[in-house]
Motif scaffolding. Structure first.
Motif, mmCIF file in Angstrom:
data_model
loop_
_atom_site.group_PDB
_atom_site.id
_atom_site.type_symbol
_atom_site.label_atom_id
_atom_site.label_comp_id
_atom_site.label_asym_id
_atom_site.label_seq_id
_atom_site.Cartn_x
_atom_site.Cartn_y
_atom_site.Cartn_z
ATOM 1 N N GLN A 21 0.845 -1.197 0.000
ATOM 2 C CA GLN A 21 0.000 0.000 0.000
ATOM 3 C C GLN A 21 0.877 1.242 0.000
ATOM 4 O OE1 GLN A 21 -3.511 -0.082 -0.177
ATOM 5 N NE2 GLN A 21 -2.926 -2.183 -0.652
ATOM 6 N N GLY A 22 0.293 2.385 -0.354
ATOM 7 C CA GLY A 22 1.087 3.599 -0.362
ATOM 8 C C GLY A 22 0.268 4.821 -0.683
ATOM 9 N N LEU A 23 0.987 5.873 -1.021
ATOM 10 C CA LEU A 23 0.393 7.136 -1.442
ATOM 11 C C LEU A 23 0.960 7.449 -2.814
ATOM 12 C CD1 LEU A 23 0.821 9.168 1.877
ATOM 13 C CD2 LEU A 23 -1.228 7.975 1.075
ATOM 14 N N HIS A 49 6.452 13.595 -4.463
ATOM 15 C CA HIS A 49 6.864 12.441 -3.674
ATOM 16 C C HIS A 49 5.752 11.395 -3.649
ATOM 17 C CE1 HIS A 49 5.128 15.435 -0.881
ATOM 18 N NE2 HIS A 49 4.566 14.390 -0.300
ATOM 19 N N ALA A 50 6.156 10.142 -3.431
ATOM 20 C CA ALA A 50 5.237 9.013 -3.350
ATOM 21 C C ALA A 50 5.815 8.011 -2.357
ATOM 22 C CB ALA A 50 5.070 8.357 -4.721
ATOM 23 N N LEU A 51 4.940 7.172 -1.782
ATOM 24 C CA LEU A 51 5.369 6.165 -0.808
ATOM 25 C C LEU A 51 4.766 4.818 -1.169
ATOM 26 C CD1 LEU A 51 4.720 8.992 0.873
ATOM 27 C CD2 LEU A 51 5.377 7.573 2.783
ATOM 28 N N THR A 52 5.559 3.744 -1.009
ATOM 29 C CA THR A 52 5.069 2.376 -1.149
ATOM 30 C C THR A 52 5.670 1.537 -0.027
ATOM 31 O OG1 THR A 52 4.982 2.594 -3.567
ATOM 32 C CG2 THR A 52 4.902 0.359 -2.654
ATOM 33 N N THR A 63 9.775 7.842 -2.972
ATOM 34 C CA THR A 63 10.331 8.455 -4.173
ATOM 35 C C THR A 63 10.171 9.956 -4.016
ATOM 36 O OG1 THR A 63 9.691 6.525 -5.458
ATOM 37 C CG2 THR A 63 10.245 8.514 -6.690
ATOM 38 N N LEU A 64 11.284 10.646 -4.056
ATOM 39 C CA LEU A 64 11.318 12.081 -3.791
ATOM 40 C C LEU A 64 12.018 12.767 -4.958
ATOM 41 C CD1 LEU A 64 10.795 14.349 -1.703
ATOM 42 C CD2 LEU A 64 12.999 13.768 -0.684
ATOM 43 N N GLY A 65 11.262 13.540 -5.718
ATOM 44 C CA GLY A 65 11.844 14.204 -6.877
ATOM 45 C C GLY A 65 12.402 13.221 -7.889
ATOM 46 N N VAL A 101 13.744 10.281 -7.278
ATOM 47 C CA VAL A 101 14.801 9.422 -6.718
ATOM 48 C C VAL A 101 14.200 8.559 -5.613
ATOM 49 C CG1 VAL A 101 17.041 9.383 -5.552
ATOM 50 C CG2 VAL A 101 16.556 11.162 -7.258
ATOM 51 N N ALA A 102 14.397 7.232 -5.726
ATOM 52 C CA ALA A 102 13.842 6.300 -4.742
ATOM 53 C C ALA A 102 14.784 6.141 -3.553
ATOM 54 C CB ALA A 102 13.577 4.947 -5.382
ATOM 55 N N HIS A 103 14.199 6.130 -2.357
ATOM 56 C CA HIS A 103 14.946 5.943 -1.115
ATOM 57 C C HIS A 103 14.250 4.846 -0.317
ATOM 58 C CE1 HIS A 103 16.928 9.883 -1.719
ATOM 59 N NE2 HIS A 103 15.750 10.244 -2.176
ATOM 60 N N GLU A 104 15.008 3.853 0.157
ATOM 61 C CA GLU A 104 14.443 2.857 1.060
ATOM 62 C C GLU A 104 14.689 3.332 2.484
ATOM 63 O OE1 GLU A 104 15.251 -1.243 0.362
ATOM 64 O OE2 GLU A 104 14.545 -1.135 -1.708
ATOM 65 N N VAL A 105 13.612 3.428 3.242
ATOM 66 C CA VAL A 105 13.664 3.979 4.588
ATOM 67 C C VAL A 105 13.162 2.920 5.553
ATOM 68 C CG1 VAL A 105 12.852 5.848 6.077
ATOM 69 C CG2 VAL A 105 13.266 6.284 3.647
ATOM 70 N N ALA A 106 13.908 2.670 6.617
ATOM 71 C CA ALA A 106 13.561 1.637 7.588
ATOM 72 C C ALA A 106 13.379 2.255 8.966
ATOM 73 C CB ALA A 106 14.651 0.570 7.625
ATOM 74 N N GLU A 107 12.844 1.445 9.856
ATOM 75 C CA GLU A 107 12.578 1.847 11.238
ATOM 76 C C GLU A 107 13.730 2.657 11.822
ATOM 77 O OE1 GLU A 107 12.031 -0.483 15.467
ATOM 78 O OE2 GLU A 107 11.201 -1.383 13.658
ATOM 79 N N GLY A 108 13.398 3.812 12.411
ATOM 80 C CA GLY A 108 14.393 4.665 13.044
ATOM 81 C C GLY A 108 14.992 5.716 12.129
ATOM 82 N N GLN A 109 14.711 5.627 10.817
ATOM 83 C CA GLN A 109 15.247 6.609 9.880
ATOM 84 C C GLN A 109 14.194 7.672 9.581
ATOM 85 O OE1 GLN A 109 16.406 3.780 6.749
ATOM 86 N NE2 GLN A 109 18.533 4.276 7.227
ATOM 87 N N LEU A 110 14.669 8.809 9.064
ATOM 88 C CA LEU A 110 13.733 9.856 8.674
ATOM 89 C C LEU A 110 14.126 10.447 7.337
ATOM 90 C CD1 LEU A 110 15.069 12.928 9.175
ATOM 91 C CD2 LEU A 110 14.690 12.288 11.529
ATOM 92 N N VAL A 111 13.128 11.055 6.694
ATOM 93 C CA VAL A 111 13.318 11.724 5.409
ATOM 94 C C VAL A 111 12.592 13.058 5.486
ATOM 95 C CG1 VAL A 111 12.742 11.677 2.949
ATOM 96 C CG2 VAL A 111 13.502 9.601 4.076
ATOM 97 N N ILE A 112 13.251 14.107 5.013
ATOM 98 C CA ILE A 112 12.608 15.409 4.909
ATOM 99 C C ILE A 112 12.167 15.591 3.462
ATOM 100 C CG2 ILE A 112 12.938 17.904 5.046
ATOM 101 C CD1 ILE A 112 14.935 17.305 7.354
ATOM 102 N N MET A 113 10.891 15.919 3.291
ATOM 103 C CA MET A 113 10.331 16.136 1.960
ATOM 104 C C MET A 113 10.058 17.630 1.811
ATOM 105 S SD MET A 113 7.907 12.769 1.619
ATOM 106 C CE MET A 113 6.798 13.267 2.919
ATOM 107 N N PRO A 114 10.887 18.330 1.015
ATOM 108 C CA PRO A 114 10.707 19.773 0.861
ATOM 109 C C PRO A 114 9.392 20.126 0.163
ATOM 110 C CG PRO A 114 12.884 19.074 0.104
ATOM 111 C CD PRO A 114 12.068 17.840 0.315
#
Length: 101
Positions: free
Chosen positions: A39-41, A84-87, A62-64, A66-79
């Motif tokens: 699921q995602g946005l 952006h999209a999430l799966t 996916t931000l601009g 570019v795909a980034h894999e993000v796991a527990e404890g990590q963060l991403v700033i989305m300007p």
């Protein structure tokens, strides 16, 4: 005041995205999301900055383009204004902090 584990505020539900807003103010919000695997946005933009903090599981953001894999404890700033999209790559929970100022 009450102490609570953020990830316990929402449960992953089969085939669904679940959210619970925990702070809603004119200048920003804090929302906890739970995504079932897959699921995602879909891709979108927001007129203000947002921060995603991964609480459990793994997600592809996916931000601009570019795909980034993000796991527990990590963060991403989305300007602001960057598409952006999430799966969810597994059952996934996150805290979304949006700043409107």
């Amino acid at each position: 005041a009450q102490e609570v584990r953020a990830a316990s505020l929402v449960d992953v539900q089969p085939g669904a995205v679940v959210s619970r807003e925990v702070i809603s103010k004119p200048k920003g919000t804090v929302t906890i999301f739970a995504f079932d695997e897959g699921q995602g946005l879909s891709e979108h933009t927001a007129p203000f900055d947002a921060l995603v903090y991964a609480l459990e599981g793994k997600v592809r953001i996916t931000l601009g383009g570019v795909a980034h894999e993000v796991a527990e404890g990590q963060l991403v700033i989305m300007p602001a204004d960057v598409p952006h999209a999430l799966t969810a790559l597994s059952p996934f929970k996150m805290m979304l902090v949006m700043i409107r100022a």
